[in-house]
Write a protein that holds these residues in place. Sequence first.
Motif, PDB file in Angstrom:
ATOM      1  N   MET A   1     -16.079 -10.985 -10.343  1.00 19.91           N
ATOM      2  CA  MET A   1     -15.754 -11.717  -9.122  1.00 19.91           C
ATOM      3  C   MET A   1     -15.488 -13.186  -9.471  1.00 19.91           C
ATOM      4  SD  MET A   1     -17.784 -11.611  -5.599  1.00 19.91           S
ATOM      5  CE  MET A   1     -17.928 -13.027  -4.580  1.00 19.91           C
ATOM      6  N   ALA A   2     -14.458 -13.748  -8.889  1.00 18.29           N
ATOM      7  CA  ALA A   2     -14.085 -15.135  -9.173  1.00 18.29           C
ATOM      8  C   ALA A   2     -15.107 -16.111  -8.589  1.00 18.29           C
ATOM      9  CB  ALA A   2     -12.712 -15.425  -8.585  1.00 18.29           C
ATOM     10  N   GLN A   3     -15.224 -17.245  -9.255  1.00 17.61           N
ATOM     11  CA  GLN A   3     -16.091 -18.314  -8.763  1.00 17.61           C
ATOM     12  C   GLN A   3     -15.492 -18.907  -7.485  1.00 17.61           C
ATOM     13  OE1 GLN A   3     -18.986 -17.854 -10.553  1.00 17.61           O
ATOM     14  NE2 GLN A   3     -19.122 -20.056 -10.597  1.00 17.61           N
ATOM     15  N   PRO A   4     -16.340 -19.246  -6.517  1.00 15.73           N
ATOM     16  CA  PRO A   4     -15.820 -19.913  -5.317  1.00 15.73           C
ATOM     17  C   PRO A   4     -15.488 -21.377  -5.630  1.00 15.73           C
ATOM     18  CG  PRO A   4     -18.205 -19.718  -5.200  1.00 15.73           C
ATOM     19  CD  PRO A   4     -17.775 -19.000  -6.451  1.00 15.73           C
ATOM     20  N   PHE A   5     -14.775 -22.009  -4.697  1.00 18.30           N
ATOM     21  CA  PHE A   5     -14.548 -23.445  -4.817  1.00 18.30           C
ATOM     22  C   PHE A   5     -15.884 -24.173  -4.726  1.00 18.30           C
ATOM     23  CE2 PHE A   5     -10.353 -22.301  -2.904  1.00 18.30           C
ATOM     24  CZ  PHE A   5      -9.546 -22.805  -3.902  1.00 18.30           C
ATOM     25  N   TYR A   6     -15.921 -25.378  -5.205  1.00 20.99           N
ATOM     26  CA  TYR A   6     -17.103 -26.237  -5.099  1.00 20.99           C
ATOM     27  C   TYR A   6     -17.389 -26.538  -3.626  1.00 20.99           C
ATOM     28  CZ  TYR A   6     -20.018 -30.361  -5.273  1.00 20.99           C
ATOM     29  OH  TYR A   6     -21.036 -31.255  -5.069  1.00 20.99           O
ATOM     30  N   GLY A   7     -18.661 -26.705  -3.299  1.00 22.46           N
ATOM     31  CA  GLY A   7     -19.064 -27.131  -1.957  1.00 22.46           C
ATOM     32  C   GLY A   7     -18.644 -26.122  -0.899  1.00 22.46           C
ATOM     33  N   ASP A   8     -18.214 -26.646   0.229  1.00 19.99           N
ATOM     34  CA  ASP A   8     -17.796 -25.737   1.301  1.00 19.99           C
ATOM     35  C   ASP A   8     -16.275 -25.656   1.420  1.00 19.99           C
ATOM     36  OD1 ASP A   8     -17.197 -28.154   2.572  1.00 19.99           O
ATOM     37  OD2 ASP A   8     -18.043 -27.548   4.489  1.00 19.99           O
ATOM     38  N   ILE A   9     -15.572 -25.902   0.315  1.00 17.67           N
ATOM     39  CA  ILE A   9     -14.112 -25.773   0.320  1.00 17.67           C
ATOM     40  C   ILE A   9     -13.758 -24.296   0.443  1.00 17.67           C
ATOM     41  CG2 ILE A   9     -11.996 -26.072  -1.012  1.00 17.67           C
ATOM     42  CD1 ILE A   9     -13.338 -28.566  -2.299  1.00 17.67           C
ATOM     43  N   GLN A  10     -12.948 -23.994   1.448  1.00 12.02           N
ATOM     44  CA  GLN A  10     -12.519 -22.617   1.705  1.00 12.02           C
ATOM     45  C   GLN A  10     -11.136 -22.324   1.123  1.00 12.02           C
ATOM     46  OE1 GLN A  10     -14.713 -20.424   3.152  1.00 12.02           O
ATOM     47  NE2 GLN A  10     -16.023 -22.206   2.869  1.00 12.02           N
ATOM     48  N   SER A  11     -10.262 -23.349   1.138  1.00 12.50           N
ATOM     49  CA  SER A  11      -8.897 -23.167   0.668  1.00 12.50           C
ATOM     50  C   SER A  11      -8.272 -24.544   0.452  1.00 12.50           C
ATOM     51  CB  SER A  11      -8.073 -22.370   1.686  1.00 12.50           C
ATOM     52  OG  SER A  11      -7.924 -23.101   2.898  1.00 12.50           O
ATOM     53  N   TYR A  12      -7.042 -24.540  -0.015  1.00 17.64           N
ATOM     54  CA  TYR A  12      -6.276 -25.775  -0.212  1.00 17.64           C
ATOM     55  C   TYR A  12      -4.902 -25.644   0.425  1.00 17.64           C
ATOM     56  CZ  TYR A  12      -9.345 -28.231  -3.427  1.00 17.64           C
ATOM     57  OH  TYR A  12     -10.399 -28.918  -3.975  1.00 17.64           O
ATOM     58  N   ASP A  13      -4.403 -26.760   0.919  1.00 14.35           N
ATOM     59  CA  ASP A  13      -3.017 -26.885   1.393  1.00 14.35           C
ATOM     60  C   ASP A  13      -2.294 -27.860   0.485  1.00 14.35           C
ATOM     61  OD1 ASP A  13      -3.861 -25.367   3.554  1.00 14.35           O
ATOM     62  OD2 ASP A  13      -3.598 -26.953   5.037  1.00 14.35           O
ATOM     63  N   HIS A  96      -4.807 -31.106  -0.189  1.00 11.04           N
ATOM     64  CA  HIS A  96      -6.093 -31.321   0.483  1.00 11.04           C
ATOM     65  C   HIS A  96      -6.832 -30.006   0.688  1.00 11.04           C
ATOM     66  CE1 HIS A  96      -5.185 -29.839   4.555  1.00 11.04           C
ATOM     67  NE2 HIS A  96      -3.963 -30.294   4.347  1.00 11.04           N
ATOM     68  N   PRO A  97      -8.165 -30.101   0.669  1.00 15.82           N
ATOM     69  CA  PRO A  97      -8.976 -28.908   0.907  1.00 15.82           C
ATOM     70  C   PRO A  97      -9.101 -28.632   2.402  1.00 15.82           C
ATOM     71  CG  PRO A  97     -10.419 -30.767   0.584  1.00 15.82           C
ATOM     72  CD  PRO A  97      -9.001 -31.274   0.398  1.00 15.82           C
ATOM     73  N   ARG A  98      -9.563 -27.432   2.690  1.00 17.79           N
ATOM     74  CA  ARG A  98      -9.994 -27.060   4.044  1.00 17.79           C
ATOM     75  C   ARG A  98     -11.506 -26.870   3.956  1.00 17.79           C
ATOM     76  NH1 ARG A  98      -6.601 -27.614   8.307  1.00 17.79           N
ATOM     77  NH2 ARG A  98      -4.487 -27.170   7.644  1.00 17.79           N
ATOM     78  N   THR A  99     -12.235 -27.720   4.680  1.00 20.88           N
ATOM     79  CA  THR A  99     -13.700 -27.652   4.674  1.00 20.88           C
ATOM     80  C   THR A  99     -14.212 -27.627   6.104  1.00 20.88           C
ATOM     81  OG1 THR A  99     -14.115 -30.035   4.781  1.00 20.88           O
ATOM     82  CG2 THR A  99     -13.709 -29.101   2.583  1.00 20.88           C
ATOM     83  N   SER A 100     -15.510 -27.521   6.240  1.00 22.48           N
ATOM     84  CA  SER A 100     -16.134 -27.580   7.567  1.00 22.48           C
ATOM     85  C   SER A 100     -16.264 -29.019   8.051  1.00 22.48           C
ATOM     86  CB  SER A 100     -17.514 -26.913   7.527  1.00 22.48           C
ATOM     87  OG  SER A 100     -18.370 -27.644   6.660  1.00 22.48           O
ATOM     88  N   GLN A 101     -15.878 -29.986   7.230  1.00 25.48           N
ATOM     89  CA  GLN A 101     -16.005 -31.398   7.603  1.00 25.48           C
ATOM     90  C   GLN A 101     -14.876 -31.871   8.517  1.00 25.48           C
ATOM     91  OE1 GLN A 101     -17.000 -33.925   4.254  1.00 25.48           O
ATOM     92  NE2 GLN A 101     -17.907 -32.163   3.222  1.00 25.48           N
ATOM     93  N   GLY A 102     -13.868 -31.048   8.743  1.00 26.54           N
ATOM     94  CA  GLY A 102     -12.820 -31.358   9.705  1.00 26.54           C
ATOM     95  C   GLY A 102     -11.514 -31.815   9.083  1.00 26.54           C
ATOM     96  N   ASP A 103     -10.466 -31.661   9.869  1.00 28.55           N
ATOM     97  CA  ASP A 103      -9.107 -31.994   9.420  1.00 28.55           C
ATOM     98  C   ASP A 103      -8.947 -33.463   9.036  1.00 28.55           C
ATOM     99  OD1 ASP A 103      -8.034 -29.458   9.577  1.00 28.55           O
ATOM    100  OD2 ASP A 103      -7.295 -29.722  11.625  1.00 28.55           O
ATOM    101  N   LEU A 104      -9.579 -34.365   9.772  1.00 28.45           N
ATOM    102  CA  LEU A 104      -9.427 -35.792   9.475  1.00 28.45           C
ATOM    103  C   LEU A 104      -9.931 -36.098   8.063  1.00 28.45           C
ATOM    104  CD1 LEU A 104      -8.556 -38.611  10.347  1.00 28.45           C
ATOM    105  CD2 LEU A 104     -10.827 -38.903  11.370  1.00 28.45           C
ATOM    106  N   LYS A 105     -11.148 -35.705   7.758  1.00 33.45           N
ATOM    107  CA  LYS A 105     -11.704 -35.939   6.412  1.00 33.45           C
ATOM    108  C   LYS A 105     -10.899 -35.200   5.343  1.00 33.45           C
ATOM    109  CE  LYS A 105     -16.495 -37.322   6.197  1.00 33.45           C
ATOM    110  NZ  LYS A 105     -16.132 -38.564   5.626  1.00 33.45           N
ATOM    111  N   ASP A 106     -10.515 -33.960   5.643  1.00 36.35           N
ATOM    112  CA  ASP A 106      -9.776 -33.170   4.657  1.00 36.35           C
ATOM    113  C   ASP A 106      -8.430 -33.805   4.309  1.00 36.35           C
ATOM    114  OD1 ASP A 106     -11.857 -31.365   4.645  1.00 36.35           O
ATOM    115  OD2 ASP A 106     -10.801 -29.843   5.818  1.00 36.35           O
ATOM    116  N   HIS A 107      -7.738 -34.357   5.305  1.00 37.74           N
ATOM    117  CA  HIS A 107      -6.411 -34.960   5.078  1.00 37.74           C
ATOM    118  C   HIS A 107      -6.484 -36.402   4.556  1.00 37.74           C
ATOM    119  CE1 HIS A 107      -4.925 -31.590   7.467  1.00 37.74           C
ATOM    120  NE2 HIS A 107      -3.705 -31.900   7.070  1.00 37.74           N
ATOM    121  N   THR A 108      -7.660 -37.023   4.617  1.00 39.67           N
ATOM    122  CA  THR A 108      -7.765 -38.432   4.219  1.00 39.67           C
ATOM    123  C   THR A 108      -8.776 -38.602   3.077  1.00 39.67           C
ATOM    124  OG1 THR A 108      -9.360 -38.858   6.014  1.00 39.67           O
ATOM    125  CG2 THR A 108      -7.024 -39.329   6.474  1.00 39.67           C
TER     126      THR A 108
END
Length: 127
Positions: A1-13, A96-108
């Motif tokens: 099984m592949a390692q997950p991304f670090y932290g709560d990163i779910q995916s990247y754009d 940018h990552p997609r995290t639970s911290q929200g779009d603003l933090k993820d895009h900036t």
Amino acid sequence: MAQPFYGDIQSYDIHTYWNNNNQGERQFAYNLREKVLKEFDRDIKNGDIRVYKFHDKPIGPHTLNMWELDFRKPELFVKLVPYFQLNHGKLSVLIHPRTSQGDLKDHTDHALWLGHKLRLDTSFLED
């Protein structure tokens, strides 16, 4: 099984931008998208990479025209990010990552840029 991304990163754009008033930039962005479709054909067909349409006008927080792709597997990060580093030419690229911290933090705060960093219209992004 592949390692997950670090932290709560779910995916990247990955967003690739061009100025629609510059035909050379538009063509370069279009050609780059076509190259990605060929180079990563198997990953796209498997659903591991999603490539979105070519937007000829700015949408959402993106103040220039762009096309986007996203991916959820960490092992694709080591392929896609170097690919864009070596092939983006003079275009600006937002990664940018997609995290639970929200779009603003993820895009900036969490964003990586190749080329010139562009100003985003953050009024579209939620905390």
